[in-house]
Scaffold this active site. Structure first.
Site, short mmCIF file in Angstrom:
data_model
loop_
_atom_site.label_atom_id
_atom_site.label_comp_id
_atom_site.label_asym_id
_atom_site.label_seq_id
_atom_site.Cartn_x
_atom_site.Cartn_y
_atom_site.Cartn_z
N GLU A 191 0.81 -1.22 0.00
CA GLU A 191 0.00 0.00 0.00
C GLU A 191 0.84 1.27 0.00
O GLU A 191 0.32 2.37 -0.25
CB GLU A 191 -0.95 0.02 1.19
CG GLU A 191 -2.16 -0.88 1.03
CD GLU A 191 -3.04 -0.48 -0.14
OE1 GLU A 191 -3.05 0.72 -0.51
OE2 GLU A 191 -3.71 -1.35 -0.71
N GLU B 116 10.45 -20.38 7.51
CA GLU B 116 10.69 -19.37 8.53
C GLU B 116 11.85 -19.76 9.46
O GLU B 116 12.32 -18.93 10.24
CB GLU B 116 9.43 -19.11 9.36
CG GLU B 116 9.03 -20.23 10.30
CD GLU B 116 7.78 -19.88 11.10
OE1 GLU B 116 7.80 -20.12 12.31
OE2 GLU B 116 6.81 -19.36 10.52
#
Length: 294
Positions: free
Chosen positions: A81, A112
């Site tokens: 964004e 991860e």
């Protein structure tokens, strides 16, 4: 791991599997609302993070995001964004996500735990002095995220650490530690719930303040958006019309003269030439309100 608050049993979880559907939803909603309340105490740290991020972008540096799993998804949403809402080029906001694009389509836990992936992603992002990293991990112990944070710090970048467990390694390693103490999840260990909700809201707040600090928000309107589709072109015209005090026809003409750039189009709609509008904005540090007064 069993000692982590995010792995504990939530007080409202007892008998959840036996409860009627509406009560399951009611309890889950209450847990989300309680998690959201954890953002309030972190406002001073979030403000500090936004100030560093805005200073970094204003000076030409990068604002990077890093995370794995659900925390990484929250970081990614905010990262994307920065271009969509505030017009900041994507190369200035790199995303380091454990497992890369493939992990976005099929979430795999093993990535991860791999510090080698962190090293490769860091090399691609090329962070250094004058850059800042927002690293997000619910537990604050995710190996990938910790490795990225450590590598970025070693290279000279500032680190904002967002975690949901007090005293966690990520918070200890960060220049700006942001604790969102959301506690137990309604589904134990499922940090895509309360922890992720608090993370997303916290990053929403940071990016909004960054946009304001950079002059990309004027009266709540996104005046630095990149109008690359019909919806955004229409939005840009409405923004120019409202801020400049003209009709949308004049606003569209002004936008055509500025190649879709909203801030200079406001000045053009008020009578400036595109060249003069650009100069006035530069002199005002990109702050539209200042440029309008000049």
């Amino acid at each position: 791991m069993a000692d982590r608050p995010t792995e504990a049993l939530h007080p409202m979880a007892e008998g959840l599997h036996l409860a009627p559907p509406e009560q399951v939803l009611s309890r889950a909603l209450a847990a989300q609302q309680a998690a959201l309340a954890a953002v309030g105490p972190a406002l001073p740290q979030l403000a500090a993070a936004a100030r560093i991020a805005a200073q970094t972008l204003r000076a030409g540096g990068k604002l990077a995001y890093a995370g794995a799993g659900s925390s990484g998804l929250m970081a990614l949403a905010d990262c994307l964004e920065m271009l969509g809402t505030f017009g900041i080029p994507a190369e200035r906001t790199p995303m380091l996500f454990a497992g890369g694009a493939e992990a976005l389509l099929k979430m795999t836990g093993g990535v991860e735990d791999d510090p080698a992936l962190a090293a490769a992603d860091l090399a691609r992002a090329d962070l250094g002095v004058g850059d800042v990293l927002i690293a997000v991990s619910a537990s604050g112990t995710t190996p990938y995220t910790l490795a990225v944070a450590a590598g970025a710090a070693k290279a000279g970048a500032k680190v904002v650490g967002i975690a949901n467990v007090p005293g966690s390694p990520l918070l200890q390693a960060a220049d700006v530690p942001v604790l969102l103490e959301t506690g137990a999840e309604i589904v134990a260990g499922s940090t895509r719930l309360g922890a992720a909700t608090a993370q997303k809201v916290a990053m929403n707040l940071v990016s909004v303040l960054v946009g304001v600090e950079l002059g990309h928000v004027h009266d709540g309107m996104m005046v630095n958006l990149v109008a690359d589709n019909a919806k955004l072109r229409d939005r840009a015209a409405r923004i120019v019309a409202r801020v400049a005090g003209v009709d949308t026809g004049i606003a569209r003409v002004a936008l055509n003269r500025t190649r879709g750039a909203v801030k200079p189009a406001v000045l053009v709609a008020r009578g400036a030439s595109p060249e003069s509008a650009g100069a006035r904005l530069a002199a005002a540090g990109g702050i539209l309100a200042k440029a309008m007064k000049s």
